[in-house]
Design an enzyme around this catalytic site. Structure first.
Site, PDB file in Angstrom:
ATOM      1  N   GLY A  12      26.530   2.732  30.754  1.00 25.42           N
ATOM      2  CA  GLY A  12      27.929   2.941  31.113  1.00 25.42           C
ATOM      3  C   GLY A  12      28.943   2.277  30.194  1.00 25.42           C
ATOM      4  O   GLY A  12      30.048   1.957  30.622  1.00 25.42           O
ATOM      5  N   ASN A  14      30.511   3.751  27.823  1.00 22.62           N
ATOM      6  CA  ASN A  14      31.636   4.690  27.701  1.00 22.62           C
ATOM      7  C   ASN A  14      32.509   4.666  28.949  1.00 22.62           C
ATOM      8  O   ASN A  14      33.739   4.759  28.853  1.00 22.62           O
ATOM      9  CB  ASN A  14      31.133   6.108  27.401  1.00 22.62           C
ATOM     10  CG  ASN A  14      30.814   6.299  25.929  1.00 22.62           C
ATOM     11  OD1 ASN A  14      31.706   6.408  25.101  1.00 22.62           O
ATOM     12  ND2 ASN A  14      29.527   6.310  25.606  1.00 22.62           N
ATOM     13  N   ASN A 108      32.454  16.263  27.587  1.00 25.18           N
ATOM     14  CA  ASN A 108      31.242  15.493  27.327  1.00 25.18           C
ATOM     15  C   ASN A 108      31.411  14.715  26.027  1.00 25.18           C
ATOM     16  O   ASN A 108      32.057  15.187  25.091  1.00 25.18           O
ATOM     17  CB  ASN A 108      30.050  16.464  27.183  1.00 25.18           C
ATOM     18  CG  ASN A 108      28.741  15.751  26.887  1.00 25.18           C
ATOM     19  OD1 ASN A 108      28.379  14.792  27.558  1.00 25.18           O
ATOM     20  ND2 ASN A 108      28.032  16.222  25.877  1.00 25.18           N
ATOM     21  N   HIS A 110      29.195  13.320  22.909  1.00 28.46           N
ATOM     22  CA  HIS A 110      27.877  13.471  22.290  1.00 28.46           C
ATOM     23  C   HIS A 110      27.825  12.583  21.041  1.00 28.46           C
ATOM     24  O   HIS A 110      28.768  12.588  20.230  1.00 28.46           O
ATOM     25  CB  HIS A 110      27.610  14.931  21.918  1.00 28.46           C
ATOM     26  CG  HIS A 110      26.249  15.123  21.330  1.00 28.46           C
ATOM     27  ND1 HIS A 110      25.111  15.145  22.097  1.00 28.46           N
ATOM     28  CD2 HIS A 110      25.844  15.232  20.042  1.00 28.46           C
ATOM     29  CE1 HIS A 110      24.057  15.261  21.310  1.00 28.46           C
ATOM     30  NE2 HIS A 110      24.477  15.323  20.060  1.00 28.46           N
TER      31      HIS A 110
HETATM   32  C1  GAR Z   1      26.148   7.545  24.617  1.00 33.38           C
HETATM   33  O1  GAR Z   1      25.767   7.256  23.299  1.00 33.38           O
HETATM   34  C2  GAR Z   1      26.473   9.016  24.753  1.00 33.38           C
HETATM   35  O2  GAR Z   1      27.098   9.553  23.639  1.00 33.38           O
HETATM   36  C3  GAR Z   1      25.088   9.603  24.938  1.00 33.38           C
HETATM   37  O3  GAR Z   1      24.451   8.700  25.800  1.00 33.38           O
HETATM   38  C4  GAR Z   1      24.941   7.380  25.554  1.00 33.38           C
HETATM   39  C5  GAR Z   1      25.350   6.761  26.873  1.00 33.38           C
HETATM   40  O4  GAR Z   1      25.714   5.407  26.705  1.00 33.38           O
HETATM   41  N1  GAR Z   1      25.157  10.951  25.457  1.00 33.38           N
HETATM   42  C6  GAR Z   1      24.320  11.909  25.089  1.00 33.38           C
HETATM   43  O5  GAR Z   1      23.401  11.744  24.315  1.00 33.38           O
HETATM   44  C7  GAR Z   1      24.587  13.268  25.721  1.00 33.38           C
HETATM   45  N2  GAR Z   1      23.876  14.311  25.034  1.00 33.38           N
HETATM   46  P1  GAR Z   1      26.546   4.615  27.799  1.00 33.38           P
HETATM   47  O6  GAR Z   1      25.847   4.819  29.151  1.00 33.38           O
HETATM   48  O7  GAR Z   1      26.483   3.173  27.360  1.00 33.38           O
HETATM   49  O8  GAR Z   1      27.949   5.150  27.812  1.00 33.38           O
END
Ligand code: GAR
Length: 199
Positions: A12, A14, A108, A110
Protein backbone atom coordinates in the site's frame (compact mmCIF):
# COMPACT_ATOMS: atom_id res chain seq x y z
CA UNK A 1 -15.60 16.63 -4.01
CA UNK A 2 -14.19 13.57 -5.81
CA UNK A 3 -14.99 10.47 -3.75
CA UNK A 4 -12.49 7.71 -4.44
CA UNK A 5 -12.24 4.07 -3.46
CA UNK A 6 -8.72 2.63 -3.51
CA UNK A 7 -8.27 -1.10 -4.20
CA UNK A 8 -5.08 -2.72 -2.93
CA UNK A 9 -3.46 -6.13 -2.47
CA UNK A 10 -0.15 -5.53 -0.70
CA UNK A 11 2.01 -3.00 1.06
CA UNK A 12 0.00 0.00 0.00
CA UNK A 13 2.78 2.50 -0.62
CA UNK A 14 0.75 3.98 -3.46
CA UNK A 15 -2.25 4.26 -1.13
CA UNK A 16 0.07 6.07 1.30
CA UNK A 17 1.16 8.45 -1.47
CA UNK A 18 -2.51 9.28 -2.08
CA UNK A 19 -3.21 9.78 1.65
CA UNK A 20 -0.12 12.01 1.96
CA UNK A 21 -1.04 13.89 -1.22
CA UNK A 22 -4.49 14.71 0.17
CA UNK A 23 -3.03 15.75 3.56
CA UNK A 24 -0.42 17.98 1.93
CA UNK A 25 -2.88 19.57 -0.50
CA UNK A 26 -1.19 18.14 -3.61
CA UNK A 27 -4.45 16.30 -4.27
CA UNK A 28 -7.33 18.75 -3.96
CA UNK A 29 -11.04 18.28 -3.48
CA UNK A 30 -10.72 14.52 -2.98
CA UNK A 31 -11.84 12.11 -0.26
CA UNK A 32 -10.99 8.40 0.12
CA UNK A 33 -14.34 6.88 1.10
CA UNK A 34 -13.00 3.34 1.38
CA UNK A 35 -10.14 0.95 0.81
CA UNK A 36 -10.83 -2.57 -0.48
CA UNK A 37 -8.30 -5.40 -0.39
CA UNK A 38 -8.56 -8.96 -1.65
CA UNK A 39 -5.97 -9.91 0.95
CA UNK A 40 -6.81 -9.72 4.66
CA UNK A 41 -3.15 -9.42 5.67
CA UNK A 42 -2.32 -6.60 3.26
CA UNK A 43 -0.47 -3.88 5.17
CA UNK A 44 -2.43 -1.40 3.06
CA UNK A 45 -5.48 -2.16 5.25
CA UNK A 46 -3.49 -1.03 8.32
CA UNK A 47 -2.52 2.18 6.55
CA UNK A 48 -6.22 2.85 5.87
CA UNK A 49 -7.25 2.16 9.46
CA UNK A 50 -4.45 4.34 10.86
CA UNK A 51 -5.86 7.18 8.79
CA UNK A 52 -9.48 6.61 9.78
CA UNK A 53 -10.47 5.34 6.34
CA UNK A 54 -13.07 2.52 6.22
CA UNK A 55 -11.21 -0.63 5.15
CA UNK A 56 -12.69 -3.87 3.81
CA UNK A 57 -11.40 -7.24 2.72
CA UNK A 58 -13.28 -9.03 -0.05
CA UNK A 59 -11.40 -12.11 -1.19
CA UNK A 60 -12.31 -14.58 -3.93
CA UNK A 61 -11.35 -17.22 -1.33
CA UNK A 62 -14.38 -16.26 0.79
CA UNK A 63 -16.81 -17.16 -2.00
CA UNK A 64 -17.58 -20.56 -3.50
CA UNK A 65 -17.84 -19.26 -7.06
CA UNK A 66 -15.99 -16.47 -8.85
CA UNK A 67 -19.38 -15.07 -9.92
CA UNK A 68 -20.31 -14.62 -6.25
CA UNK A 69 -17.07 -12.77 -5.53
CA UNK A 70 -17.67 -10.53 -8.56
CA UNK A 71 -21.13 -9.68 -7.25
CA UNK A 72 -19.85 -9.10 -3.70
CA UNK A 73 -17.10 -6.82 -4.98
CA UNK A 74 -19.54 -4.82 -7.13
CA UNK A 75 -22.00 -4.52 -4.22
CA UNK A 76 -19.30 -3.19 -1.89
CA UNK A 77 -18.26 -0.64 -4.50
CA UNK A 78 -21.89 0.44 -4.94
CA UNK A 79 -22.22 0.94 -1.16
CA UNK A 80 -19.15 3.18 -1.18
CA UNK A 81 -20.50 5.07 -4.21
CA UNK A 82 -17.19 6.25 -5.71
CA UNK A 83 -16.75 8.84 -8.44
CA UNK A 84 -13.42 7.17 -9.20
CA UNK A 85 -11.94 3.74 -8.41
CA UNK A 86 -8.16 3.72 -8.06
CA UNK A 87 -6.36 0.40 -8.51
CA UNK A 88 -3.17 0.85 -6.50
CA UNK A 89 -1.43 -2.50 -6.71
CA UNK A 90 -4.70 -4.47 -6.89
CA UNK A 91 -3.81 -7.89 -8.26
CA UNK A 92 -7.30 -9.13 -9.09
CA UNK A 93 -8.82 -9.18 -12.59
CA UNK A 94 -11.58 -6.57 -12.49
CA UNK A 95 -14.95 -8.24 -13.19
CA UNK A 96 -16.69 -7.20 -16.40
CA UNK A 97 -19.76 -5.96 -14.44
CA UNK A 98 -17.53 -3.55 -12.54
CA UNK A 99 -15.88 -2.25 -15.71
CA UNK A 100 -19.28 -1.73 -17.32
CA UNK A 101 -20.78 -0.03 -14.24
CA UNK A 102 -17.79 2.28 -13.77
CA UNK A 103 -16.84 2.92 -17.39
CA UNK A 104 -14.10 5.62 -17.62
CA UNK A 105 -14.11 5.87 -13.82
CA UNK A 106 -11.42 3.27 -12.99
CA UNK A 107 -7.70 4.05 -13.14
CA UNK A 108 -4.69 1.81 -12.55
CA UNK A 109 -1.00 2.34 -11.81
CA UNK A 110 1.33 -0.01 -13.67
CA UNK A 111 5.09 -0.17 -12.96
CA UNK A 112 6.40 0.12 -16.55
CA UNK A 113 6.09 2.33 -19.60
CA UNK A 114 3.07 0.74 -21.30
CA UNK A 115 3.03 -0.85 -23.91
CA UNK A 116 6.32 -2.37 -22.70
CA UNK A 117 6.31 -4.98 -19.95
CA UNK A 118 2.55 -5.12 -19.42
CA UNK A 119 -0.39 -7.46 -19.97
CA UNK A 120 -1.10 -10.88 -18.48
CA UNK A 121 1.57 -12.05 -16.05
CA UNK A 122 3.25 -8.65 -15.71
CA UNK A 123 2.65 -7.40 -12.18
CA UNK A 124 4.68 -6.28 -9.19
CA UNK A 125 8.28 -7.43 -9.02
CA UNK A 126 7.89 -9.61 -12.14
CA UNK A 127 7.76 -6.48 -14.28
CA UNK A 128 11.13 -5.32 -12.97
CA UNK A 129 12.65 -8.79 -13.36
CA UNK A 130 11.66 -8.76 -17.05
CA UNK A 131 12.96 -5.22 -17.52
CA UNK A 132 16.37 -6.29 -16.18
CA UNK A 133 16.37 -9.49 -18.26
CA UNK A 134 15.70 -7.54 -21.45
CA UNK A 135 18.37 -5.01 -20.59
CA UNK A 136 16.40 -1.85 -21.35
CA UNK A 137 17.99 1.33 -20.02
CA UNK A 138 14.79 3.28 -19.38
CA UNK A 139 11.66 2.04 -17.62
CA UNK A 140 9.02 3.92 -15.63
CA UNK A 141 5.38 3.87 -14.64
CA UNK A 142 2.01 4.49 -16.28
CA UNK A 143 -1.39 5.61 -15.01
CA UNK A 144 -4.17 4.53 -17.33
CA UNK A 145 -7.91 4.03 -17.49
CA UNK A 146 -9.08 0.44 -17.11
CA UNK A 147 -11.00 -1.22 -19.93
CA UNK A 148 -11.83 -4.86 -20.70
CA UNK A 149 -8.23 -5.70 -21.65
CA UNK A 150 -5.18 -6.06 -19.40
CA UNK A 151 -3.29 -2.75 -19.27
CA UNK A 152 -4.88 -1.66 -22.58
CA UNK A 153 -6.92 1.38 -21.49
CA UNK A 154 -6.24 5.00 -22.41
CA UNK A 155 -2.99 6.33 -20.97
CA UNK A 156 -3.30 9.30 -18.59
CA UNK A 157 0.29 9.84 -17.42
CA UNK A 158 3.73 8.28 -17.76
CA UNK A 159 7.10 9.00 -16.18
CA UNK A 160 10.46 7.55 -17.20
CA UNK A 161 13.05 6.18 -14.76
CA UNK A 162 16.65 5.15 -15.47
CA UNK A 163 17.80 1.54 -15.10
CA UNK A 164 21.34 1.10 -13.75
CA UNK A 165 23.71 -1.85 -14.35
CA UNK A 166 23.81 -2.99 -10.71
CA UNK A 167 20.03 -2.89 -10.22
CA UNK A 168 18.22 -5.82 -8.64
CA UNK A 169 14.45 -6.13 -9.20
CA UNK A 170 13.90 -4.83 -5.65
CA UNK A 171 16.18 -1.80 -6.09
CA UNK A 172 14.58 -0.96 -9.43
CA UNK A 173 11.06 -1.40 -8.02
CA UNK A 174 11.84 1.10 -5.26
CA UNK A 175 13.29 3.65 -7.70
CA UNK A 176 10.28 3.33 -10.01
CA UNK A 177 7.95 3.86 -7.04
CA UNK A 178 9.86 6.85 -5.66
CA UNK A 179 10.60 8.59 -8.95
CA UNK A 180 7.41 7.76 -10.85
CA UNK A 181 4.49 5.94 -9.21
CA UNK A 182 4.16 8.02 -6.04
CA UNK A 183 4.26 11.17 -8.18
CA UNK A 184 2.06 10.44 -11.19
CA UNK A 185 -0.75 8.60 -9.39
CA UNK A 186 -1.51 11.53 -7.04
CA UNK A 187 -1.12 13.94 -9.99
CA UNK A 188 -3.61 11.97 -12.09
CA UNK A 189 -6.16 11.90 -9.25
CA UNK A 190 -5.74 15.63 -8.66
CA UNK A 191 -6.27 16.39 -12.34
CA UNK A 192 -9.44 14.26 -12.42
CA UNK A 193 -10.69 16.02 -9.24
CA UNK A 194 -10.02 19.44 -10.79
CA UNK A 195 -11.90 18.46 -13.96
CA UNK A 196 -14.84 17.23 -11.86
CA UNK A 197 -14.85 20.55 -9.96
CA UNK A 198 -15.18 22.44 -13.25
CA UNK A 199 -18.16 20.39 -14.46
C1 GAR B 1 3.16 -1.14 -7.44
O1 GAR B 1 4.47 -1.17 -7.94
C2 GAR B 1 2.16 -1.11 -8.58
O2 GAR B 1 2.59 -0.36 -9.67
C3 GAR B 1 2.08 -2.58 -8.92
O3 GAR B 1 2.05 -3.22 -7.68
C4 GAR B 1 2.83 -2.47 -6.74
C5 GAR B 1 2.01 -2.24 -5.49
O4 GAR B 1 2.77 -1.62 -4.48
N1 GAR B 1 0.92 -2.86 -9.74
C6 GAR B 1 0.92 -3.75 -10.72
O5 GAR B 1 1.87 -4.44 -11.00
C7 GAR B 1 -0.39 -3.86 -11.48
N2 GAR B 1 -0.22 -4.58 -12.71
P1 GAR B 1 2.11 -0.92 -3.23
O6 GAR B 1 1.11 -1.91 -2.61
O7 GAR B 1 3.25 -0.64 -2.29
O8 GAR B 1 1.42 0.34 -3.69
Amino acid sequence: MLNIVVCVSGGGTNLQAIIDGIDAGRITNTKITGVISNNASAYALERAKKNGIPAFCISPKDFQKREEFNEGFLNKLKQLNPDLIVLAGFLVIIPRQVIETYKDRIINIHPSLIPSFCGTGFYGLKVHEEVLKRGVKITGATVHYVDEGTDTGRIIKQKAVEVFPQDTPEILQKRVMEQAEWIILPQAINEIAIKKGMM
